[in-house]
Design a protein around this motif. Structure first.
Motif, PDB file in Angstrom:
ATOM      1  N   THR A   1       0.850  -1.187   0.000  1.00  0.00           N
ATOM      2  CA  THR A   1       0.000   0.000   0.000  1.00  0.00           C
ATOM      3  C   THR A   1       0.887   1.237   0.000  1.00  0.00           C
ATOM      4  OG1 THR A   1      -1.829   1.113   1.129  1.00  0.00           O
ATOM      5  CG2 THR A   1      -0.110   0.154   2.510  1.00  0.00           C
ATOM      6  N   SER A   2       0.338   2.353  -0.423  1.00  0.00           N
ATOM      7  CA  SER A   2       1.107   3.586  -0.532  1.00  0.00           C
ATOM      8  C   SER A   2       0.815   4.501   0.651  1.00  0.00           C
ATOM      9  CB  SER A   2       0.780   4.309  -1.839  1.00  0.00           C
ATOM     10  OG  SER A   2       1.448   5.556  -1.905  1.00  0.00           O
ATOM     11  N   LEU A   3       1.866   5.103   1.162  1.00  0.00           N
ATOM     12  CA  LEU A   3       1.733   6.086   2.238  1.00  0.00           C
ATOM     13  C   LEU A   3       1.850   7.521   1.728  1.00  0.00           C
ATOM     14  CD1 LEU A   3       3.903   4.430   5.049  1.00  0.00           C
ATOM     15  CD2 LEU A   3       1.441   4.250   4.680  1.00  0.00           C
ATOM     16  N   LEU A   4       1.914   7.692   0.397  1.00  0.00           N
ATOM     17  CA  LEU A   4       2.008   9.032  -0.161  1.00  0.00           C
ATOM     18  C   LEU A   4       0.686   9.762   0.014  1.00  0.00           C
ATOM     19  CD1 LEU A   4       3.999   8.292  -3.446  1.00  0.00           C
ATOM     20  CD2 LEU A   4       4.866   8.855  -1.161  1.00  0.00           C
ATOM     21  N   ASN A   5       0.767  11.073   0.239  1.00  0.00           N
ATOM     22  CA  ASN A   5      -0.403  11.905   0.509  1.00  0.00           C
ATOM     23  C   ASN A   5      -1.185  11.402   1.724  1.00  0.00           C
ATOM     24  OD1 ASN A   5      -0.166  13.843  -1.658  1.00  0.00           O
ATOM     25  ND2 ASN A   5      -0.780  12.196  -3.054  1.00  0.00           N
ATOM     26  N   ASP A   6      -0.442  10.829   2.686  1.00  0.00           N
ATOM     27  CA  ASP A   6      -1.045  10.290   3.903  1.00  0.00           C
ATOM     28  C   ASP A   6      -0.147  10.704   5.069  1.00  0.00           C
ATOM     29  OD1 ASP A   6      -1.830   8.629   6.090  1.00  0.00           O
ATOM     30  OD2 ASP A   6      -2.788   7.263   4.674  1.00  0.00           O
ATOM     31  N   PRO A   7      -0.720  11.183   6.187  1.00  0.00           N
ATOM     32  CA  PRO A   7       0.118  11.554   7.336  1.00  0.00           C
ATOM     33  C   PRO A   7       1.002  10.417   7.837  1.00  0.00           C
ATOM     34  CG  PRO A   7      -2.096  12.416   7.626  1.00  0.00           C
ATOM     35  CD  PRO A   7      -2.132  11.535   6.405  1.00  0.00           C
ATOM     36  N   LEU A   8       0.591   9.164   7.600  1.00  0.00           N
ATOM     37  CA  LEU A   8       1.431   8.036   8.007  1.00  0.00           C
ATOM     38  C   LEU A   8       2.786   8.064   7.305  1.00  0.00           C
ATOM     39  CD1 LEU A   8      -1.150   5.102   8.126  1.00  0.00           C
ATOM     40  CD2 LEU A   8       0.108   6.070  10.061  1.00  0.00           C
ATOM     41  N   GLY A   9       2.852   8.680   6.141  1.00  0.00           N
ATOM     42  CA  GLY A   9       4.117   8.824   5.446  1.00  0.00           C
ATOM     43  C   GLY A   9       5.099   9.709   6.193  1.00  0.00           C
ATOM     44  N   ILE A  10       4.595  10.551   7.092  1.00  0.00           N
ATOM     45  CA  ILE A  10       5.441  11.372   7.954  1.00  0.00           C
ATOM     46  C   ILE A  10       5.646  10.685   9.305  1.00  0.00           C
ATOM     47  CG2 ILE A  10       5.683  13.609   9.101  1.00  0.00           C
ATOM     48  CD1 ILE A  10       5.922  13.801   6.095  1.00  0.00           C
ATOM     49  N   TRP A  11       4.582  10.114   9.840  1.00  0.00           N
ATOM     50  CA  TRP A  11       4.627   9.536  11.178  1.00  0.00           C
ATOM     51  C   TRP A  11       5.571   8.349  11.287  1.00  0.00           C
ATOM     52  CZ3 TRP A  11      -1.421   9.281  12.070  1.00  0.00           C
ATOM     53  CH2 TRP A  11      -1.909  10.603  12.105  1.00  0.00           C
ATOM     54  N   LEU A  12       5.417   7.372  10.394  1.00  0.00           N
ATOM     55  CA  LEU A  12       6.174   6.131  10.530  1.00  0.00           C
ATOM     56  C   LEU A  12       7.682   6.319  10.335  1.00  0.00           C
ATOM     57  CD1 LEU A  12       3.778   3.522   8.868  1.00  0.00           C
ATOM     58  CD2 LEU A  12       4.035   4.130  11.282  1.00  0.00           C
ATOM     59  N   PRO A  13       8.146   7.058   9.293  1.00  0.00           N
ATOM     60  CA  PRO A  13       9.604   7.266   9.193  1.00  0.00           C
ATOM     61  C   PRO A  13      10.195   8.033  10.370  1.00  0.00           C
ATOM     62  CG  PRO A  13       8.539   7.708   7.083  1.00  0.00           C
ATOM     63  CD  PRO A  13       7.442   7.556   8.094  1.00  0.00           C
ATOM     64  N   ALA A  14       9.368   8.871  11.017  1.00  0.00           N
ATOM     65  CA  ALA A  14       9.880   9.644  12.151  1.00  0.00           C
ATOM     66  C   ALA A  14      10.232   8.755  13.336  1.00  0.00           C
ATOM     67  CB  ALA A  14       8.852  10.693  12.573  1.00  0.00           C
ATOM     68  N   VAL A  15       9.633   7.553  13.397  1.00  0.00           N
ATOM     69  CA  VAL A  15       9.913   6.646  14.517  1.00  0.00           C
ATOM     70  C   VAL A  15      11.377   6.227  14.518  1.00  0.00           C
ATOM     71  CG1 VAL A  15       9.369   4.390  15.496  1.00  0.00           C
ATOM     72  CG2 VAL A  15       7.537   5.827  14.590  1.00  0.00           C
ATOM     73  N   ALA A  16      11.960   6.057  13.338  1.00  0.00           N
ATOM     74  CA  ALA A  16      13.349   5.585  13.227  1.00  0.00           C
ATOM     75  C   ALA A  16      14.307   6.747  13.493  1.00  0.00           C
ATOM     76  CB  ALA A  16      13.584   4.984  11.846  1.00  0.00           C
ATOM     77  N   ASN A  17      14.343   7.202  14.744  1.00  0.00           N
ATOM     78  CA  ASN A  17      15.212   8.310  15.138  1.00  0.00           C
ATOM     79  C   ASN A  17      16.251   7.775  16.123  1.00  0.00           C
ATOM     80  OD1 ASN A  17      16.268  10.702  16.516  1.00  0.00           O
ATOM     81  ND2 ASN A  17      14.654  11.813  15.455  1.00  0.00           N
ATOM     82  N   ALA A  18      17.426   7.454  15.609  1.00  0.00           N
ATOM     83  CA  ALA A  18      18.465   6.831  16.438  1.00  0.00           C
ATOM     84  C   ALA A  18      18.954   7.772  17.534  1.00  0.00           C
ATOM     85  CB  ALA A  18      19.623   6.394  15.553  1.00  0.00           C
TER      86      ALA A  18
END
Length: 293
Positions: free
Chosen positions: A153-170
């Motif tokens: 599924t695509s996360l483009l044009n979806d807030p999840l496209g911002i939320w999920l990558p932000a989790v990977a903050n080392a």
């Protein structure tokens, strides 16, 4: 005296009238210089939106608007659809903050207190990502968001496209782990003796003691999303869903300079207000993370 504090100016010099005058003159000049260096750009931006387009482009520039008016701010609010884009930014920043706080805290607690198998290897792999330039991760991150593995599924044009990558903050994960490492084991062991499980210890003991560092992580998470430009630009092709950082660039065409300046002032207000409100928590969190518990 061995216990005396050594300074640039000796106490004997400061005790003299001439020494006091010289000290306070230099001190006041330095404070005023730093204040001017930090606040003048802010003043220039705020007053620039109050000027007319001709006055903004005038050479030499005017320090004080000749005929101050608020039309630049009102036009920016209406013409650039700031309420919509500010709301988009709030939704994206709040979601990224919540996801990051939950998952980074859980991962840091597990690595610090639960001691999983190969925990040091996992932590080393996480920290290794800090050595990779963010620009090098943009393409693989975009391909992943465009076609999410397994569920396709695509996360483009979806807030999840911002939320999920932000989790990977080392960085934030490591900051939390270092703070958890410094928590006294006696308190945690006492809770376990009273019958509290690992999750209960995290919720009732660790999190209340970790408010300073959680405040710092929250500020970092919110500011990172609020000021990000490249990733939201790639995720949101729909103009109505774009955050304020992208919208200011996309909508700046055929917009007067004073209106654009006013829009930038309005866009910066939430982060400035956030820092002013929580500055004590930020300083407390930084100092708490640098001392041994």
């Amino acid at each position: 005296m061995s216990g005396a504090t050594r300074t640039l100016i000796s106490p004997a010099t400061l005790a003299r009238p001439r020494g006091k005058i010289l000290y306070w003159t230099v001190f006041t000049a330095v404070v005023l210089l730093f204040t001017l260096a930090f606040l003048f750009p802010v003043y220039w931006m705020v007053t620039g939106a109050l000027k007319s387009p001709d006055e903004v482009a005038r050479t030499p520039p005017t320090l004080v608007p000749e005929h101050g008016h608020l039309s630049g701010y009102t036009d920016a609010w209406d013409l650039m659809q700031l309420p919509r884009h500010l709301w988009n930014t709030v939704v994206q920043a709040a979601g990224a903050w919540a996801f990051q706080l939950v998952f980074c805290t859980a991962a840091a607690y597990a690595l610090s207190k639960l001691k999983p198998a190969f925990g040091k290897v996992i932590l080393g792999g996480i920290l290794a990502t800090l050595m990779v330039p963010a620009q090098a991760l943009v393409v693989p991150k975009y391909l992943t968001a465009a076609d999410l593995p397994l569920i396709h599924t695509s996360l483009l044009n979806d807030p999840l496209g911002i939320w999920l990558p932000a989790v990977a903050n080392a960085f934030n994960l490591y900051l939390l782990k270092r703070f958890f490492d410094q928590l006294p084991r006696d308190v945690l062991e006492a809770a376990e003796i009273d019958g509290a499980g690992k999750l209960r210890v995290l919720w009732s003991v660790v999190l209340p003691m970790s408010r300073p560092v959680l405040g710092v992580v929250s500020i970092f998470a919110l500011v990172a999303v609020w000021q990000d430009f490249l990733w939201p630009l790639m995720v949101f092709s729909d103009t109505d869903e774009q955050p304020i950082s992208v919208a200011l660039v996309q909508l700046s065409q055929n917009i007067q300079l004073t209106v654009l300046i006013a829009a930038m002032v309005i866009a910066s207000i939430p982060m400035v207000a956030l820092f002013l409100v929580f500055q004590r928590h930020i300083i407390a969190g930084i100092s708490a993370g640098s001392t041994k518990g």
